[in-house]
Design a protein around this motif. Structure first.
Motif, PDB file in Angstrom:
ATOM      1  N   THR A 335     -24.789 -32.689   6.564  1.00  0.00           N
ATOM      2  CA  THR A 335     -25.856 -33.490   7.123  1.00  0.00           C
ATOM      3  C   THR A 335     -26.886 -32.513   7.618  1.00  0.00           C
ATOM      4  OG1 THR A 335     -25.052 -33.132   9.327  1.00  0.00           O
ATOM      5  CG2 THR A 335     -23.971 -34.737   8.106  1.00  0.00           C
ATOM      6  N   PRO A 336     -28.422 -33.063   7.729  1.00  0.00           N
ATOM      7  CA  PRO A 336     -29.518 -32.143   8.095  1.00  0.00           C
ATOM      8  C   PRO A 336     -28.971 -31.054   9.319  1.00  0.00           C
ATOM      9  CG  PRO A 336     -30.101 -34.354   7.670  1.00  0.00           C
ATOM     10  CD  PRO A 336     -28.631 -34.645   7.941  1.00  0.00           C
ATOM     11  N   LYS A 337     -28.339 -31.636  10.151  1.00  0.00           N
ATOM     12  CA  LYS A 337     -28.010 -30.630  11.440  1.00  0.00           C
ATOM     13  C   LYS A 337     -26.760 -29.811  11.240  1.00  0.00           C
ATOM     14  CE  LYS A 337     -29.690 -34.049  14.722  1.00  0.00           C
ATOM     15  NZ  LYS A 337     -29.410 -34.952  16.166  1.00  0.00           N
ATOM     16  N   SER A 338     -26.094 -29.900   9.995  1.00  0.00           N
ATOM     17  CA  SER A 338     -24.908 -29.131   9.781  1.00  0.00           C
ATOM     18  C   SER A 338     -25.088 -27.510   9.874  1.00  0.00           C
ATOM     19  CB  SER A 338     -24.238 -29.548   8.507  1.00  0.00           C
ATOM     20  OG  SER A 338     -23.533 -30.824   8.534  1.00  0.00           O
ATOM     21  N   LYS A 339     -26.268 -27.027   9.209  1.00  0.00           N
ATOM     22  CA  LYS A 339     -26.551 -25.830   9.072  1.00  0.00           C
ATOM     23  C   LYS A 339     -26.584 -25.112  10.497  1.00  0.00           C
ATOM     24  CE  LYS A 339     -31.495 -25.058   9.068  1.00  0.00           C
ATOM     25  NZ  LYS A 339     -32.568 -24.497   8.351  1.00  0.00           N
ATOM     26  N   THR A 340     -27.138 -25.797  11.374  1.00  0.00           N
ATOM     27  CA  THR A 340     -27.262 -25.354  12.789  1.00  0.00           C
ATOM     28  C   THR A 340     -25.840 -25.172  13.381  1.00  0.00           C
ATOM     29  OG1 THR A 340     -29.414 -25.928  12.933  1.00  0.00           O
ATOM     30  CG2 THR A 340     -28.252 -25.448  15.012  1.00  0.00           C
ATOM     31  N   PHE A 341     -25.179 -26.418  13.436  1.00  0.00           N
ATOM     32  CA  PHE A 341     -23.864 -26.391  13.811  1.00  0.00           C
ATOM     33  C   PHE A 341     -23.066 -25.198  13.302  1.00  0.00           C
ATOM     34  CE2 PHE A 341     -19.522 -28.406  13.095  1.00  0.00           C
ATOM     35  CZ  PHE A 341     -19.259 -28.336  14.685  1.00  0.00           C
TER      36      PHE A 341
END
Length: 370
Positions: A335-341
């Motif tokens: 998902t788009p937020k996965s990299k930060t997570f």
């Protein structure tokens, strides 16, 4: 990552199959002359399912909690069936992972052969003059290369059995292409003209045309995923051809610099990640406050577990390299937020495992780990 994801999807399917087995084990016998107590059968079904769900992960479990021997027997059989199917899938995916990766090289070779096949069709096309394409020096280099020929014959990667499709593609997409027409109209072609045309055919026809793309997908389920790698191998090969080279000097690209070592790495990563999944899920859940481990995207869980497995089991790989690699994987597949997570969780876990001594690096693995 795709292999572990597929393996876990298969495991979920096996979980469902085992539950169906239990339900069938208490289905009324329509051929029996005896009266069936449907209410009791329904109760026993629910009882067996409850015992199964609580204990199915334990392969050695033997049920004694059932209200009837039939309940215990069905539960035990379902658990054995579940683990038998999971193990079968495990062996399949472990082997198939390597096989599918090696198919990338086969597809690369087949695309080189497709260029040769286009040239052969141009010779057979008597309606138009394809002289410049027939004499293309890079096609000559590919056609004359013994290594390419041997690999193609050994692995059956020629296009002889797809004559109709190749003819269609050549007539509809190659010979009608504007750049191809301009190339054919040149009074005399240079080596760079020859190379530019083949690069154009590769980039703008073979790897962009919807009809060809659909055909490739039908032949290889992983085509969409592997397309960029195959395209890179083909373009590197064409770029490497020099006007001064002898045809036999053409260098066929390898899947990697040392495929045997890479293959061993893939297998070990798969084995170790699947082996200690439960342990890593617990570790991840502790570091994901306000996140339900079951609600984290399935791909993110796999990415985190693989990264942790790599940090622990491969001492020669620096921690920062592992984290950066799996951040890139998250960018591409999740998902788009996965990299930060993924970045935040792995950074915290890496520090904790380093302090506890679970991560022990040596050699190259010590780089940038301070």
């Amino acid at each position: 990552m795709q292999t572990i994801f597929a393996y876990r999807q298969g495991r979920e399917a096996n979980f469902g199959i085992a539950q169906e087995y239990i339900a069938e084990g208490f289905a009324p016998d329509l051929n029996s002359m005896e009266v069936q107590d449907r209410g009791l059968l329904k109760e026993q079904t629910q009882e067996a399912l409850k015992i199964f769900k609580a204990n199915y992960k334990d392969e050695s479990f033997s049920s004694t909690a059932g209200s009837a021997e039939r309940v215990n027997t069905v539960v035990d059989d379902a658990i054995r069936q579940y683990h038998r199917n999971v193990h079968k899938d495990y062996l399949f995916f472990k082997k198939n992972m390597v096989t599918e990766a090696e198919k990338i090289h086969d597809r690369y070779i087949s695309i080189l052969n497709l260029l040769i096949s286009f040239s052969e069709r141009s010779v057979q096309d008597k309606r138009e003059n394809h002289g410049n394409f027939v004499k293309n020096l890079l096609i000559k280099s590919l056609s004359s290369n013994e290594n390419l020929e041997n690999i193609s014959l050994r692995r059956n990667l020629k296009w002889d059995e797809e004559d109709t499709s190749v003819w269609q593609w050549f007539k509809e997409f190659v010979k009608t292409d504007d750049e191809y027409k301009q190339y054919q109209n040149l009074a005399e072609t240079t080596f760079e003209d020859d190379k530019a045309l083949l690069m154009h055919i590769v980039k703008n026809i073979i790897f962009k045309n919807e009809v060809i793309d659909k055909y490739m997908e039908e032949q290889d389920i992983n085509w969409t995923e592997d397309r960029a790698i195959i395209k890179s191998l083909v373009t590197k090969t064409l770029k490497s051809i020099s006007e001064e080279d002898d045809e036999s000097d053409l260098e066929i690209q390898e899947l990697s610099y040392n495929w045997e070592d890479d293959k061993e790495f893939f297998i070990m990563l798969f084995v170790e990640t699947t082996k200690v999944e439960a342990e890593y899920e617990e570790l991840i859940s502790k570091k994901t406050k306000n996140w339900d481990i079951e609600r984290i995207a399935a791909t993110d869980r796999i990415i985190l577990e693989m990264a942790i497995c790599e940090m622990i089991n491969f001492p020669s790989i620096p921690v920062k390299v592992t984290i950066n690699e799996y951040i890139e994987v998250a960018k591409k597949y999740s998902t788009p937020k996965s990299k930060t997570f993924v970045n935040g969780v792995l950074d915290v876990i890496a520090n904790e495992l380093t302090d506890s001594g679970d991560i022990r690096k040596s050699g190259r693995g010590l780089i940038d780990n301070k």
